[in-house]
Enzyme design. Structure first.
Site: not given
Length: 368
Positions: A331, A328, A38
């Site tokens: 990240h 978040d 991600s």
């Protein structure tokens, strides 16, 4: 008819430039390929039935379109910023229907949120593109590129490309330490799990080399014990989670040694070790030096440190993303990503070794 002629000329010109066959032709920016999780997914998971997605607001709030794109960021992610340094547009997700024609020459992003080195990492996300499939997609991409510019030109695009691969964090966060007494933690002590990961990663990188990659930036894990999610779940008094910190401290040096061993076997500096842990350490413990008001609380989220769950339309969102290191629970913000990429581009061997990316680009250009 005119459009067909223009397209045909573009194909011929592109192939000629790539092969150096056209005197005076200006070389296109080198292609860029991205593999991993991600931290570097540009939107492949948007096309999958999975919970590992970032396709709803406020993701993308600071992207040029101010819309979510599937990037786990408020704006640009690490591959986007590297593309800027290459003088290129961002590589499209491999699953994008727009990845065709001239866009193939830019490269492709094969990454998928949730994946790890091991196939059983991220199983809770169900339908994600595991690293073996990412490599198969890379093979398929090369066939499409060869059909577009010819096999010789396609091989040169791949050999000359810059490659980024980011794996490892999920093998701890979303596997070994996902639940108490996980399958992998019952199978391995952490001191044995890490060498197992490294040996499996070596196979992946060897395969990437076999598929034509010749300049591969391999990131270590960041400070996974210090991300807002882990602070929310495991921290005592705001200190980093000890188990995950120990895991990263074991993993990163072994990764560097493995990459050096691979380069010695090949006889060339194919694999470049990017020390994400050192970079994130710098702004984790000295946030004010980088203009951050906090490196512990996420900009977007809920619960302690805004570290519980993903960012959603119902989450708290900070008004100024530039003063937060984390967007978040897991990240970095775009601004933190820019700091990370800056160290990859220009940093010392403490941050990236044996060479930084700008040195690699200069050497390869001179060699060409």
């Amino acid at each position: 008819m005119d459009a067909l002629l223009v397209t045909s000329y573009a194909v011929v010109a592109a192939a000629a430039a790539l092969l150096g066959a056209a005197p005076g032709a200006s070389a296109a920016p080198r292609a860029f390929f991205v593999f991993g999780d991600s931290l570097v997914d540009n939107g492949n998971n948007n096309y999958l039935m999975t919970t590992a997605r970032a396709d709803a607001p406020p993701y993308g709030i600071d992207f040029p379109t101010h819309m979510p794109t599937g990037r786990f960021s408020n704006g640009l992610n690490i591959p986007d910023i590297i593309s800027e340094h290459l003088g290129s547009e961002p590589a499209l997700p491999y699953l994008s229907p727009y990845l065709r024609g001239d866009k193939l020459l830019v490269g492709a992003n094969f990454a998928s949120a949730g994946v790890g080195i091991l196939d059983d990492t991220g199983i809770q996300f169900v339908n994600i593109i595991r690293i073996g499939q990412q490599l198969e997609n890379f093979q398929e991409y090369q066939q499409k590129l060869a059909a577009f510019v010819g096999e010789d030109a396609a091989a040169q695009v791949v050999n000359n490309a810059l490659v980024l691969i980011t794996l490892g964090g999920n093998d701890f966060v979303n596997n070994y330490y996902l639940v108490p007494f996980s399958v992998r933690s019952r199978q391995f002590a952490i001191q044995d799990y890490v060498p197992y990961l490294i040996s499996e990663y070596r196979k992946i990188l060897t395969r990437l080399y076999e598929l034509g990659a010749r300049r591969v930036v391999v990131t270590g894990t960041g400070m996974i014990g210090c991300v807002p999610a882990e602070l929310a779940m495991h921290s005592v008094d705001g200190e980093c989670a000890r188990d995950l910190t120990e895991a990263a401290d074991l993993f990163n040096p072994q990764l560097v040694r493995m990459l050096a061993g691979l380069n010695a076997e090949i006889g060339s500096d194919v694999f470049i070790a990017a020390n994400t842990n050192r970079v994130s350490f710098d702004f984790m413990f000295n946030p004010q030096d980088y203009g951050f008001v906090t490196s512990k609380v996420a900009c977007c989220g809920q619960g302690p440190y805004n570290g519980i769950g993903l960012c959603t339309p119902a989450s708290n969102v900070c008004p100024n993303r530039d003063v937060y290191a984390y967007w978040d629970a897991f990240h970095p913000t775009e601004r933190a990503n820019r700091i990370i990429v800056g160290q990859f581009m220009h940093g010392s061997t403490d941050h990236i070794s044996p060479l930084n990316i700008s040195t690699i680009l200069a050497m390869d250009t001179n060699r060409g």
